[in-house]
Design an enzyme around this catalytic site. Structure first.
Site, PDB file in Angstrom:
ATOM      1  N   LYS A  38       0.906  -1.141   0.000  1.00  0.00           N
ATOM      2  CA  LYS A  38       0.000   0.000   0.000  1.00  0.00           C
ATOM      3  C   LYS A  38       0.945   1.190   0.000  1.00  0.00           C
ATOM      4  O   LYS A  38       1.292   1.734   1.058  1.00  0.00           O
ATOM      5  CB  LYS A  38      -0.885  -0.017   1.257  1.00  0.00           C
ATOM      6  CG  LYS A  38      -1.746   1.224   1.450  1.00  0.00           C
ATOM      7  CD  LYS A  38      -3.059   1.116   0.731  1.00  0.00           C
ATOM      8  CE  LYS A  38      -3.951   2.320   1.037  1.00  0.00           C
ATOM      9  NZ  LYS A  38      -5.211   2.287   0.296  1.00  0.00           N
ATOM     10  N   ASP A  55      -5.580  -0.065   6.670  1.00  0.00           N
ATOM     11  CA  ASP A  55      -5.575  -0.822   5.414  1.00  0.00           C
ATOM     12  C   ASP A  55      -4.248  -1.559   5.223  1.00  0.00           C
ATOM     13  O   ASP A  55      -4.221  -2.737   4.843  1.00  0.00           O
ATOM     14  CB  ASP A  55      -5.821   0.103   4.221  1.00  0.00           C
ATOM     15  CG  ASP A  55      -7.224   0.679   4.217  1.00  0.00           C
ATOM     16  OD1 ASP A  55      -8.082   0.171   4.970  1.00  0.00           O
ATOM     17  OD2 ASP A  55      -7.469   1.630   3.455  1.00  0.00           O
ATOM     18  N   GLY A 118      -3.918   0.748  -4.431  1.00  0.00           N
ATOM     19  CA  GLY A 118      -3.804   2.177  -4.646  1.00  0.00           C
ATOM     20  C   GLY A 118      -4.457   2.970  -3.528  1.00  0.00           C
ATOM     21  O   GLY A 118      -4.926   2.434  -2.521  1.00  0.00           O
TER      22      GLY A 118
END
Length: 224
Positions: A38, A55, A118
Site C-alpha cells: 500500500k 488498510d 492504490g
C-alpha cells in the site's frame, strides 16, 4: 515486467483493501509467493511502533509468514484521512514515485506476485505534478478496478476504466464488490458494466473469497 496487479477503485471506500486481502489469501492458498504494498496511505494512528494505517495492517495480516516489515508494505503513511497530496503537505512529506518503484522492484526481485493497493479513486494527485497513474506506469502493473456495486456505479466504473486507458495504463479487468446488499437489480447492473468492460473476474460480498477461476482471469490480463 513484474507479475501482479495494481488495485484501484471507482471511489474511496469501495473495498479495495478487502479485495486485495482476498487476492493475497487466494494466491497463498495456491502456494504462490506473494508480496503486498500500500505505497501511500492517508489516515493513520500513532502506535508504539510509529504511525500505522488500518488498510496497510490488513494487507500485512493477510500475507503469509514470514511477515515483512511494515515499511515495506506502506512506505508513505500519512496522518490525515484526506487526499494524499494534501495529507503529505500537512506532514511535510514529499511522495516520491521513484522511491516507491525502487522498493517495489526490491520486493518483486525474487519473482513473487505483487498485489499493490492504490489510494482513493483513480485520478488522485500524489504531489507536485505526479498523479497516481504516473506511479502505475512506473510499476508496470495492469490495473484491476474494484467496482463498489451501489447506485451510480455504472457511471463510475465506465468513467474510471476510460481514464485508466487514457492515462496509458493497462486495464486488467474488474472485480465487483457488493457493498450495498440492497442494490436494486444488481444482476442487471453487473451485466451492464460487463457489456462495456468485459466479464468481471469475480463478484464478491462480505465474507466472500476469490477462487482459482478468478485468479485465472486476472492472470490472463497480467500476461497480456
Amino acid at each position: 515486467m513484474s507479475s501482479g496487479w495494481y488495485l484501484s477503485g471507482t471511489d474511496t471506500g469501495v473495498g479495495k483493501t478487502y479485495v486485495a486481502c482476498a487476492l493475497i489469501r487466494a494466491l497463498a492458498a495456491e502456494s504462490v509467493p506473494v508480496r503486498a504494498m500500500k505505497p501511500v496511505a492517508s489516515g493513520a494512528k500513532e502506535t508504539t511502533h510509529g504511525l500505522r494505517n488500518d488498510d496497510a495492517l490488513a494487507l500485512l495480516d493477510a500475507l503469509p509468514a514470514p511477515k515483512p516489515p511494515y515499511a515495506d508494505v506502506n512506505p508513505y503513511v500519512l496522518r490525515e484521512p484526506i487526499a494524499p497530496h494534501l495529507a503529505a503537505a500537512i506532514d511535510g512529506v514529499s511522495i516520491d514515485p521513484a522511491a516507491i518503484s525502487s522498493r517495489f522492484r526490491a520486493l518483486a526481485a525474487d519473482g513473487a506476485t505483487m498485489v499493490v493497493e492504490g489510494v482513493g479513486g483513480w485520478s488522485v494527485p500524489l504531489g507536485g505534478d505526479a498523479m497516481q497513474s504516473d506511479l502505475v506506469r512506473a510499476l508496470g502493473l495492469p490495473v484491476v478496478l474494484v467496482v463498489g456495486l451501489r447506485l451510480g456505479c455504472i457511471n463510475h466504473a465506465l468513467l474510471t476504466a476510460r481514464a485508466i486507458r487514457a492515462d496509458r495504463c493497462l486495464f486488467g479487468g474488474w472485480i465487483g464488490n457488493r457493498i450495498d446488499p440492497d442494490l436494486a437489480h444488481a444482476d442487471d447492473v453487473v451485466a451492464t458494466i460487463a457489456k462495456f468492460l468485459g466479464q468481471p473476474a469475480a463478484i464478491i460480498a462480505h465474507g466472500g473469497v476469490l477462487d482459482s477461476a478468478a485468479l485465472a482471469k486476472l492472470r490472463l490480463a497480467d500476461d497480456s
